[in-house]
Design an enzyme around this catalytic site. Sequence first.
Site, short mmCIF file in Angstrom:
data_model
loop_
_atom_site.label_atom_id
_atom_site.label_comp_id
_atom_site.label_asym_id
_atom_site.label_seq_id
_atom_site.Cartn_x
_atom_site.Cartn_y
_atom_site.Cartn_z
N TYR A 1 -4.97 4.62 -9.29
CA TYR A 1 -6.11 3.81 -8.84
C TYR A 1 -7.35 4.12 -9.68
O TYR A 1 -8.14 3.24 -9.98
CB TYR A 1 -6.42 4.07 -7.36
N CYS B 1 0.82 -1.21 0.00
CA CYS B 1 0.00 0.00 0.00
C CYS B 1 0.86 1.27 0.00
O CYS B 1 1.66 1.49 0.91
CB CYS B 1 -0.89 -0.03 1.24
N1 LIG Z 1 -7.03 7.65 3.03
C1 LIG Z 1 -6.39 6.48 3.34
C2 LIG Z 1 -6.47 5.47 2.24
C3 LIG Z 1 -5.87 4.16 2.63
C4 LIG Z 1 -6.26 3.04 1.64
O1 LIG Z 1 -7.16 3.21 0.81
N2 LIG Z 1 -5.59 1.89 1.78
C5 LIG Z 1 -5.89 0.76 0.91
C6 LIG Z 1 -4.64 -0.02 0.59
S1 LIG Z 1 -3.62 0.78 -0.58
C7 LIG Z 1 -6.80 -0.21 1.64
O2 LIG Z 1 -6.56 -0.52 2.78
N3 LIG Z 1 -7.82 -0.70 0.94
C8 LIG Z 1 -8.72 -1.69 1.46
C9 LIG Z 1 -10.16 -1.38 1.07
O3 LIG Z 1 -10.40 -0.38 0.46
O4 LIG Z 1 -11.02 -2.17 1.42
C10 LIG Z 1 -4.96 6.84 3.71
O5 LIG Z 1 -4.30 7.53 2.92
O6 LIG Z 1 -4.52 6.45 4.77
#
Ligand SMILES: N[C@@H](CCC(=O)N[C@@H](CS)C(=O)NCC(=O)O)C(=O)O
Length: 331
Positions: free
Chosen positions: A194, A63
């Site tokens: 993304y 991530c």
């Molecule tokens: N706004 C968050 C976004 C974090 C994010 O979207 N992480 C992704 C991984 S790259 C995630 O955990 N996705 C799981 C999901 O959306 O269910 C940040 O920047 O901390």
Amino acid sequence: MLINGKWAKDFQPVQDEDEQGRFLRQTSRFRSWITLDGAAGPTGTDGFAAATERYHLYVALICPWASRTLMARKLKKLERVVSVTVVEPFLYDQCWRFGNYPGSQPDPLYGYEWVHQLYTRADPHYTGQVTVPVLWDKKTHSIVNNESADIVRMFNSAFGPLADECVDLYPEVLRDEIDWVNERLYQSFNNGVYQAGFATSQFAYEEALTRVFDSLAFLEHSLTGRNFLVGDRLTEADIRAFVTLIRFDVAYHGLFKTNLAHIRDYPHVQDYMRRIYAIPGVSETVNFDHIKQGYYSIKALNPTGIVPKGPRLNHIIIPAHESPDTWAMAK
Ligand SMILES: N[C@@H](CCC(=O)N[C@@H](CS)C(=O)NCC(=O)O)C(=O)O
């Protein structure tokens, strides 16, 4: 995702979309701040005072958002102050899981199997996606913050003498410029890849693709004749650019179809990426195996689960003469 504290909907990459098929990212829900004296920060509630060994960071190495918090932790020399657990790289139906995949660790605090258990421990009625990074408070057994932009800022300035005060990733005099570059890159590049990968219409994909490659042209131009994006030192803006650049050829170019060019087609950008990778501590936050395994485990985009063998790692980080035949798969 969790609905009212229950795991209700298996992982799907598209959290939300607009009527034209554009991927929309959920806004982060836990927004408290660690501060030197425990007073409330710009958002959230008070009570989170800076202290050694009180806070724990849960990350996935695939991530980019989690990785930028890891980079800030390293650069600010907070390793002994804030402990870390790396989850497995795969996107399972119940999203992030703890385990023993090489480079990952079981949950040291509660022995949980799933990251969503942390979310329901923090809020038994939580509704939403379960994302990393998660900054956890071992004292109140709750989430301090799950927004990486906030966590990077906290690591930069909330720990005072517990961190390396000689390093400032967000210097006062450069803030306007850093904010401008952050804004310039966030939607079109960091989130833009993304939006290309998770688009559900040709229109939305092409729109995002154009913005991604406009951003690379912007970076190539900005980095001509200079080492960093803002001023003459590494700042938050470089951390944000780096985490997307280092994943670009390995994952986004193939899986997200951002394939008009490679990073190596942008010589100043490639030199810059390699320069940042060589800063002590940074390479420890990058795991190409996790990045590839993780992105290519997204079933909606790659139903067979086949993980590509390339690209060669020396095209990405190591100048060709130093490592003639290293694969990104190599651990
Ligand atoms: N706004 C968050 C976004 C974090 C994010 O979207 N992480 C992704 C991984 S790259 C995630 O955990 N996705 C799981 C999901 O959306 O269910 C940040 O920047 O901390």
